[in-house]
Design an enzyme around this catalytic site. Structure first.
Site, PDB file in Angstrom:
ATOM      1  N   GLU A 247       0.684  -1.341   0.125  1.00  0.00           N
ATOM      2  CA  GLU A 247      -0.034   0.015  -0.104  1.00  0.00           C
ATOM      3  C   GLU A 247       0.818   1.263   0.060  1.00  0.00           C
ATOM      4  O   GLU A 247       1.807   1.338   0.660  1.00  0.00           O
ATOM      5  CB  GLU A 247      -1.037   0.028   1.137  1.00  0.00           C
ATOM      6  N   ASP A 326      -6.844   0.215  -3.748  1.00  0.00           N
ATOM      7  CA  ASP A 326      -8.001   1.055  -3.900  1.00  0.00           C
ATOM      8  C   ASP A 326      -8.829   1.023  -5.255  1.00  0.00           C
ATOM      9  O   ASP A 326      -9.462   1.963  -5.763  1.00  0.00           O
ATOM     10  CB  ASP A 326      -7.353   2.519  -3.654  1.00  0.00           C
TER      11      ASP A 326
HETATM   12  O1  AHR Z   1       0.652   0.635  -3.375  1.00  0.00           O
HETATM   13  C1  AHR Z   1       0.481   1.041  -4.671  1.00  0.00           C
HETATM   14  C2  AHR Z   1      -1.028   1.238  -5.076  1.00  0.00           C
HETATM   15  O2  AHR Z   1      -1.358   2.479  -4.212  1.00  0.00           O
HETATM   16  C3  AHR Z   1      -2.075   0.375  -4.202  1.00  0.00           C
HETATM   17  O3  AHR Z   1      -2.174  -0.781  -4.819  1.00  0.00           O
HETATM   18  C4  AHR Z   1      -3.411   1.172  -4.500  1.00  0.00           C
HETATM   19  O4  AHR Z   1      -4.330   0.988  -3.156  1.00  0.00           O
HETATM   20  C5  AHR Z   1      -2.512   2.531  -4.226  1.00  0.00           C
HETATM   21  O5  AHR Z   1      -2.887   3.652  -5.313  1.00  0.00           O
END
Ligand code: AHR
Length: 528
Positions: A247, A326
């Site tokens: 994340e 996300d």
């Molecule tokens: O960590 C990379 C990305 O960042 C994740 O998959 C996403 O949730 C966020 O935009």
């Protein structure tokens, strides 16, 4: 018809690679690895353990197991995935040929004959029912479309099966899981992906993510990422790289970037990727050629501490495939199988899992002769109008145009002028044309003009990208009728591509030289 010559150059070049077509046909190879004997073409695989049997016997049982190609348990005799067909919106579950065996792809083929199917459920083969369905809208992307069911034909043990080909706006999720690690609980996972189908967008992932489709902060994800999105420098070579999506960061190490100059990515057509994370102070990333050899450890060490939030982890326990936590959904990639464990798998277990994948004998679809309209063939399409017999259909800045292409043309021009014939996205007795150098992008019409665009899985795109071949209207070559505008045919007019009728209100419907303009010679591809 040629009104005025125009010359344009592509503004950018996709870092593309060998396409799915280049997958090697290796199903016949007998491989002995870690005590497993590879399946020979057409034989049952039922005798051997699956990857989840291996994890279980090492004390880290699978809590999720997903594949459209085969059973991941020796005893698994259930459904692998569900398809839905466009003709009547009914669904069919696709199971295995026998317990522990390969997918019954023939069942999909018969159900989807003369229509098209999408994958609506990827069943969890464990008893936990962590099934994946098209992902709901999230903090970034909207509702995801299901992947086409027949876009990634491959062989496994000599059997024809289908992988999952993810384009943009496609992905799967389960936010209500059982047994998946939460908080700082340890877990491991593996996935078989492809080093020939990727991009640098966020995020082609498989693994643990937020349960509310939002970016909830550092440490709320623990997923395999595979692609060329270099989040932290340095990234060595051209990728694609395995990274840990924890994340707000795709990590190649605890400092973010690669600490291993030898880790330049993995471009094999089938790649085993592994990630394990003990939730408090350790994670490890490995990859290997899924057709031979062993795993390479890309990183093994402490979880990142700067930036903070990753040690300890705050895993939430949802499962994602093909998207970010996300729901960032502009990545592309291919998925064949994968599983997640309870507990931290040993290195030995991971080596055995990889050997088991190798023993499957993944390979490309049966080779198809180039220069024909058979699905899987790569072609170039040459104009036949007297003005233009050295011009070919190519894409340029997203538009579909014709250009003079010859043996002396640049590699870019040749690749832009080469297309892979696919079964029609909206009718499999017709055809669609996938870009040779932009995997997942297809020739489609919009407001009667033709473009190269990413396949978004929508019914409209599928229709707009489907063309039905018939004898050339001029008496030469082949003409391609639009599926949803059957009186309109692919035509070049002023070097730009349209679907045109023979007479009409648009300039490009002009009857002068219409028959020749809609007649094309299907020829050997400039880029095989
Ligand atoms: O960590 C990379 C990305 O960042 C994740 O998959 C996403 O949730 C966020 O935009």
């Amino acid at each position: 018809m040629l009104l005025s010559p125009r010359t344009r150059r592509s503004a950018f070049r996709f870092d593309s690679d060998k396409l799915r077509r280049t997958l090697l046909a290796t199903g016949a190879t007998l491989v002995v690895a870690a005590g497993l004997i590879a399946a020979s073409p057409g034989t049952s695989f039922a005798a051997g353990p699956g990857t989840c049997d291996i994890y279980a016997s090492n004390g880290t049982p699978c809590v999720a197991a997903h594949s459209t190609t085969r059973a991941l348990f020796q005893a698994y005799n259930g459904n692998l995935y569900q398809v839905r067909r466009a003709s009547d919106n009914t669904t069919r579950n696709i199971g295995v040929l026998a317990a522990g065996d390969f997918a019954n792809a023939a069942s999909q083929d018969s159900f989807c004959a003369n229509t098209t199917c999408v994958i609506t459920i990827i069943y969890d083969q464990t008893s936990r029912h962590n099934d994946l369905t098209p992902a709901p809208p999230g903090g970034v992307g909207g509702q995801d479309n299901p992947a086409p069911a027949d876009a990634l034909p491959v062989t496994a043990g000599g059997h024809n099966v289908y992988g999952i080909s993810i384009s943009g706006i496609m992905g799967y999720r389960d936010n209500s899981t059982s047994g998946i690690a939460t908080g700082s609980q340890p877990e491991g996972m593996y996935a078989v992906m492809s080093g020939t189908h990727f991009n640098n967008r966020c995020c082609f992932d498989y693994g643990n993510a937020e349960t509310n489709n939002l970016d909830n902060g550092n440490g709320h994800m623990d997923a395999i990422y595979f692609g060329t999105l270099c989040w932290f420098s340095p990234c060595n070579g051209a990728g694609p790289w395995i990274m840990a999506d924890l994340e707000n960061g795709l990590f190649q190490s605890n400092t973010g970037g690669s600490q291993n100059s030898g880790n330049t990515g993995n471009r094999n057509p089938f790649v085993t990727t592994t990630l394990k994370n003990n939730g408090t102070n350790f994670f490890a990333l490995k990859d290997g050629n899924a057709q031979s050899g062993g795993l390479s450890t890309r990183f093994s060490g402490a979880l990142p501490t700067s930036p903070s939030g990753y040690s300890p982890m705050r895993k939430e326990g949802a499962i994602i495939l093909g998207i970010g936590g996300d729901n960032s959904n502009t990545a592309i990639g291919s998925f064949f199988e994968g599983a997640m464990t309870q507990g931290l798998p040993s290195d030995s277990a991971e080596n055995q899992v990889h050997a088991n994948v190798v023993s499957v004998g993944y390979g490309g679809p049966s080779p198809v002769a180039a220069g024909t309209l058979n699905p899987g063939s790569t072609i170039s399409l040459r104009a036949t109008t007297a003005c233009c017999t050295t011009r070919y259909i190519r894409h340029q800045n997203g538009n579909a145009v014709t250009s003079v292409i010859s043996s002396g043309s640049s590699a870019l021009d040749k690749a832009d002028g080469s297309w892979i014939v696919r079964r029609g996205l909206a009718n499999n007795s017709c055809v669609s044309f996938e870009s040779r150098n932009f995997p997942g992008d297809f020739l489609r019409h919009q407001n009667f003009q033709l473009f190269k665009q990413p396949m978004d899985g929508s019914a409209l795109f599928r229709q707009d990208a489907t063309f039905c071949p018939q004898a050339g209207r001029s008496g030469t070559g082949t003409s391609f009728a639009s599926l949803n505008f059957p009186t309109r045919f692919i035509r070049h007019f002023n070097n730009t591509l349209y679907i045109a009728s023979n007479g009409g209100s648009n300039a490009f419907d002009n009857t002068a030289s219409w028959a020749a303009d809609v007649s094309w010679v299907v020829s050997s591809p400039w880029t095989p």
